[in-house]
Design a protein around this motif. Structure first.
Motif, PDB file in Angstrom:
ATOM      1  N   TYR A   1       0.868  -1.183   0.000  1.00  0.00           N
ATOM      2  CA  TYR A   1       0.000   0.000   0.000  1.00  0.00           C
ATOM      3  C   TYR A   1       0.893   1.218   0.000  1.00  0.00           C
TER       4      TYR A   1
ATOM      5  N   LYS B   1       0.877   5.621  -0.424  1.00  0.00           N
ATOM      6  CA  LYS B   1       0.183   6.903  -0.591  1.00  0.00           C
ATOM      7  C   LYS B   1       1.196   7.885  -1.150  1.00  0.00           C
TER       8      LYS B   1
ATOM      9  N   HIS C   1      -3.512   7.005  -4.020  1.00  0.00           N
ATOM     10  CA  HIS C   1      -3.265   5.774  -3.268  1.00  0.00           C
ATOM     11  C   HIS C   1      -3.210   4.599  -4.241  1.00  0.00           C
TER      12      HIS C   1
ATOM     13  N   TRP D   1      -2.717   0.286  -4.252  1.00  0.00           N
ATOM     14  CA  TRP D   1      -2.617  -0.957  -3.508  1.00  0.00           C
ATOM     15  C   TRP D   1      -2.240  -2.085  -4.465  1.00  0.00           C
TER      16      TRP D   1
ATOM     17  N   GLU E   1      -5.480  -1.772  -6.913  1.00  0.00           N
ATOM     18  CA  GLU E   1      -6.601  -0.856  -6.740  1.00  0.00           C
ATOM     19  C   GLU E   1      -5.987   0.527  -6.632  1.00  0.00           C
TER      20      GLU E   1
ATOM     21  N   CYS F   1      -6.949   5.037  -6.170  1.00  0.00           N
ATOM     22  CA  CYS F   1      -7.906   6.127  -6.022  1.00  0.00           C
ATOM     23  C   CYS F   1      -7.160   7.438  -5.793  1.00  0.00           C
ATOM     24  N   VAL F   2      -7.890   8.526  -5.961  1.00  0.00           N
ATOM     25  CA  VAL F   2      -7.372   9.863  -5.668  1.00  0.00           C
ATOM     26  C   VAL F   2      -8.202  10.411  -4.517  1.00  0.00           C
ATOM     27  N   THR F   3      -7.544  11.006  -3.511  1.00  0.00           N
ATOM     28  CA  THR F   3      -8.322  11.557  -2.387  1.00  0.00           C
ATOM     29  C   THR F   3      -8.199  13.075  -2.280  1.00  0.00           C
TER      30      THR F   3
ATOM     31  N   GLN G   1     -12.247  13.672  -4.504  1.00  0.00           N
ATOM     32  CA  GLN G   1     -12.313  12.259  -4.211  1.00  0.00           C
ATOM     33  C   GLN G   1     -12.712  11.492  -5.458  1.00  0.00           C
ATOM     34  N   SER G   2     -11.944  10.484  -5.813  1.00  0.00           N
ATOM     35  CA  SER G   2     -12.399   9.611  -6.894  1.00  0.00           C
ATOM     36  C   SER G   2     -13.032   8.390  -6.254  1.00  0.00           C
TER      37      SER G   2
ATOM     38  N   LEU H   1     -13.033   4.361  -5.606  1.00  0.00           N
ATOM     39  CA  LEU H   1     -11.973   3.383  -5.584  1.00  0.00           C
ATOM     40  C   LEU H   1     -12.038   2.597  -6.897  1.00  0.00           C
TER      41      LEU H   1
END
Lengths: 640, 640
Positions: free
Chosen positions: A535, A537, A604, A606, A617, A619-621, A625-626, A628
């Motif tokens: 994981y 970030k 992020h 994973w 996996e 996503c953008v935070t 926010q996207s 997942l």
């Protein structure tokens, strides 16, 4: 008359057009601008600029013929489509406060596009939005795009320099050109027939701000101020030539250049206009041709890869599927890659066996995933180079490749040194332990072809102090603008294509921030319970002078340490030169995210594992926010 | 034991639970909290809080039984599912910097949810995210949701008061509760089984900030500080009762209240705990029940409409389709509406014919779209009330309704006054001109059932100085948070449902800014070329004390001026009371847009017309760009 010829380049960049005034006599217009002056096409108004639907209705009761430039019969269909780009009336303003002007504009726009469609023109040039509000203009263009034939619409966008430090009261009216284009195309749902024609003016925005345009399909108009252009203008134009743009010259000549004048840069072909009646913009055309011809020829490697540019491919699944002979053939040609492997093996052999023991100690080297044998050859050459004695095992799970291996060994007379094992390395019950384990299991994103899982299985037969080549590898990502890739993914009209990573030769993309490392794997890995789940970030910063940018997804790369200081990789800042085995990987985003300088892009990633598959996996935070992507590997995974 | 009974209210609000500590003896836990203490369910930990997967593996080599509270056999399946909500271990922290804690957390979360699923619990309460980063927590919940049975997951969110003026260095750690929830659910793609349990603490955010929660499906936990609550706490709780929340009491008693203590508010049912062993939180339960019972009973109208709350319906297409008898029946019952019409006709008749001419002048009144006759009746009653002489034409295109009209006229003996015309008003060739044209063609959004087009057609037979009732109407929109509606639209998994307007009884929505007018139509409309196309740009401001909010779409309303000062409408601030013919209309957005105070929400609406249909298009251009919705009416239109 094309600007010139570059070996292998079939792009549209070779052609140059000229913007003209309204002229009712289109054949004469073509004659004076193309045949005699040397331009390839005209960008010409289709409708008398004094036309207003509301006035016409009042005067004629609506029964008059529309004042188009000529009928469709004045040129042949082929002439219309290859030599004329329609220039939509520049007075139109669909977001005017004046309702009559607004409605006249909408009517005219639709009439002109309908006429251009009727003529089968290749494209129309839409005038730049007039103010900071253009929702109604975009809505109308979007409506038109729904029913359009193959014609392209080019939205004219002036390349305005926005001063970031400006706190001027008037700065409300200064819209960043790229923001303008970006909003317009978002409203039009990224329609693939809408692209942009950027108006290059005398001042230029910052290099980073300009860089964003390389992620778009665009056309260049209105290059004023020749000859000569500033160094930065020259750089922009040759940069855009490399991204397959076309140039249109526009405006009145600013320079009074006589033939053979000393003002012309050296090397400019002064004879090109000989014998022809001189067009007022002719010397500008010559200058553009000069810039084009002056460019370095395309390198061999680039020429081979031209056909792959921005073309999305599904990544290989070498564990689940057996590679075809053709695929082995292609990859085996990558000499640079095997030279690096050979260098790494040389260093490992020397570290393993001191010079004085060279004749007494035999090193056991296992090539796991031997394919048709290129690493076996590299190992044997390394043995020869160092004078070290070798015993080589070639382990390969693909029975078809094993056939080729056998004939290779026989042909080369390696029978006494090389043992071929037809088995999956994860299940082979080896009769002895290896000193060196050599593998080439890396994908564009490093671990994405499951090198970690394979080598974890293979290290059972590696000595405790044995060496793995590669000894480690790291994946990298960077945010990019990539309109074409986004549109290609979107064309599938489902979520799963947005949750898939693609191998792609990135070309028309803007790289928005330097790549950052994501996952690292080291071999051998003797830690108990060592998991291959990861994981990470990451926070990317968009440089201040870029302005806002649209992130369509992430470009992925890898860098591997083969052994010691010998590395191999495609991460742009350290990429191994002239290696062609890997293109980048592209992780798309379901909805493009607009990022402004100062607000970091938080991402992020994973790497997830189950008993039968491995997947990513993401996503953008931040800044927004996207969802997942690829939850549970529902859309994209690699089988174990 | 429900909190009380409100006529017609079948919501979950009547039930109250209690949060408990870990107890291995679940049957005893139920006995002491439910049967004897009066709670409806417990929110109980499922796993020993000292459990850590990594420790257990070390100690037992992974072979031990997980330390769950009891086996599935200690309660019947029905007891598990109706009386126990699983409380996930509160120590878990999936975004910890400590990798072992992170992995332990993920393992435990999955084990507990799997166990709760096995028990068929209705819901599990997930602990609040620990810090400002929760992407991994959300990813893991998202993964779990993909494979979950019908169980709900409630994410606990503390209702933190954020001071907007705070420029404190520590304010980085203060996340607005609603922002937290909103990001979490965006990552989880608005999954319908994920909702929130808000933790009400002793301080409360501003009313506007609280208002956002009315647009969510939520549960209320941890109401500390009873008795008594502050007025603002009371208001919040009764407000949430009206939105079908359930309450869970939590924590230790702060008040030492003996039975019958003078501290208890008057009206609290002091006998309810008689004969039962006193539960420490019993008096708090009684207080909640008191708040519930004290609420006003649901008005008759609300009770009838309960079944329609937040239920999306396709708008009527009365021009293309003929209404059914049942539909006429329902609408005719709306007495308030016809009283308003009668009042308007009375005023028009008086303005048209002076008292002294009452007996000599006959007013020609045409009801266009007469249906089964309610406006004919209103007109005749107005004639009687004013003593004006009338000649009434009832024009109706639906041949089935005409049958009813004929028998009505015969039954009432109106044959000499009323002429029935079985014809579409747009095509009727009238034999005389009307003084007054009365119609009821309005939809929830005013013009959306094509009243403008119908009346433009009908005004051919209106005198130049004639009156139209209604004389004008205006549509309104306002941005709303509406999770349930959004999820219902999304469930169709296509774009076209996101480009459709729905008639809906709005209930669990947060109205984020006051409604603003969109399109106005006035009748009669004698301007030549008068078009019914419209374009309006609107800017909404989110109040500063609301905080960020998510816009799922727009609620639409109308207000009509029937005649003079007699109006009729559903725009909330001026809505005609006790009228039930119209619910609001809902225009969804394909992607919800997050709006922060200070950045205006800019919205564009178009009403577009072609020869066979009328439709709306809409988009948002600030704070971010939406695509254009319903381009060319491709998804939703009203047929002419």
């Amino acid at each position: 008359m094309p600007l010139g010829d570059r070996a292998g380049d079939k792009s549209e960049s070779r052609y140059c057009g000229v913007e003209t005034e309204f002229d009712d006599d289109v054949p004469q217009l073509l004659l004076s601008n193309l045949s005699s002056a040397g331009f390839d096409f005209v960008v010409a108004p289709l409708m008398d600029p004094s036309y207003r639907p509301s006035l016409m209705r009042k005067e004629n009761g609506g029964s008059a013929v529309l004042p188009f430039a000529g009928s469709d019969l004045v040129l042949s269909p082929a002439q219309w489509s290859s030599h004329v780009v329609g220039k939509i009336s520049s007075w139109i303003d669909l977001d005017s406060e004046d309702e009559i002007l607004r409605i006249d504009s909408e009517t005219t726009l639709k009439q002109e596009i309908a006429w251009a469609s009727h003529l089968s023109l290749q494209a129309c040039l839409l005038p730049a939005p007039k103010g900071t509000s253009y929702a109604n203009y975009a809505r109308c263009v979007h409506q038109i795009l729904q029913g359009l034939n193959n014609m392209q619409l080019w939205l004219r966008i002036p390349l305005v320099k926005v001063d970031e430090d400006s706190t001027d009261v008037n700065s409300d009216n200064l819209v960043d050109s790229w923001d303008l284009w970006n909003s317009f195309r978002l409203l039009c749902e990224h329609h693939s027939q809408l692209s942009t024609a950027i108006d290059v003016l005398s001042t230029l925005p910052s290099p980073n701000a300009l860089g964003r345009w390389f992620g778009e399909s665009c056309f260049l108009t209105n290059s004023r101020g020749y000859p000569c252009l500033s160094k930065r203008h020259q750089k922009l134009i040759t940069g855009l030539f490399n991204h397959s743009i076309q140039v249109v010259l526009s405006g009145k000549p600013l320079h009074n250049v006589s033939k053979g004048s000393a003002d012309l840069p050296t090397g400019l072909n002064k004879n090109s206009s000989d014998g022809a009646q001189s067009h007022p913009l002719r010397c500008y055309l010559d200058y553009i041709a000069f810039l084009y011809q002056r460019m370095d020829p395309l390198p061999e490697q680039e020429r081979i890869e031209l056909g792959y540019r921005d073309f999305l491919q599904a990544p290989l699944q070498p564990l689940m599927d057996n590679l075809e002979s053709q695929t082995y053939e292609t990859f085996e040609k990558d000499a640079v890659k095997y030279i690096q492997y050979q260098r790494a093996i040389v260093k490992a052999l020397k570290d393993r066996v001191a010079d004085e023991n060279a004749s007494s100690i035999t090193t056991v080297l296992m090539v796991v995933g031997a394919g048709r044998g290129p690493l076996v050859r590299a190992a044997l050459q390394a043995g020869e180079e160092t004078g070290r004695k070798l015993k080589v095992y070639a382990v390969e799970k693909n029975p078809n490749a094993v056939v080729t291996l056998h004939s290779l060994v026989k042909m080369e007379g390696w029978e006494r040194i090389v043992t071929i094992i037809s088995c999956d390395m994860r299940h082979w019950d080896a009769s002895e332990q290896a000193d060196i384990l050599v593998s080439e299991l890396l994908g564009s994103f490093g671990d994405n072809e499951l090198s970690p899982e394979c080598l974890d299985g293979a290290q059972r037969f590696l000595k405790q102090d044995g060496i793995s080549i590669p000894s480690s590898y790291t994946s990298f990502i960077q945010p990019i603008t990539a309109s074409k890739l986004y549109n290609d993914v979107k064309a599938h009209k489902d979520v799963s294509h947005f949750e898939t990573a693609y191998v792609v030769k990135l070309h028309n993309v803007a790289r928005l921030s330097p790549p950052q490392p994501v996952f690292t794997f080291t071999h051998p890995n003797w830690t108990p319970d060592g998991s291959n789940q990861r994981y990470q970030k990451l926070a990317f910063e968009i440089p201040n002078d870029t302005g806002a940018a649209l992130v369509h997804g992430f470009a992925g790369y890898f860098d591997a340490t083969l052994y010691g200081d010998v590395h191999l990789g495609i991460e742009p800042s350290t990429a191994t030169p002239n290696m062609f085995s890997w293109f980048a990987i592209f992780f798309p985003l379901r909805t493009p995210i607009c990022v402004r300088p100062g607000s970091p892009l938080e991402v992020h990633f994973w790497r997830c594992c189950s008993s039968h598959k491995v997947w990513y996996e993401w996503c953008v935070t931040s800044p927004s926010q996207s969802p997942l992507h690829n939850c549970n590997g529902r859309s994209y995974w690699v089988g174990l």
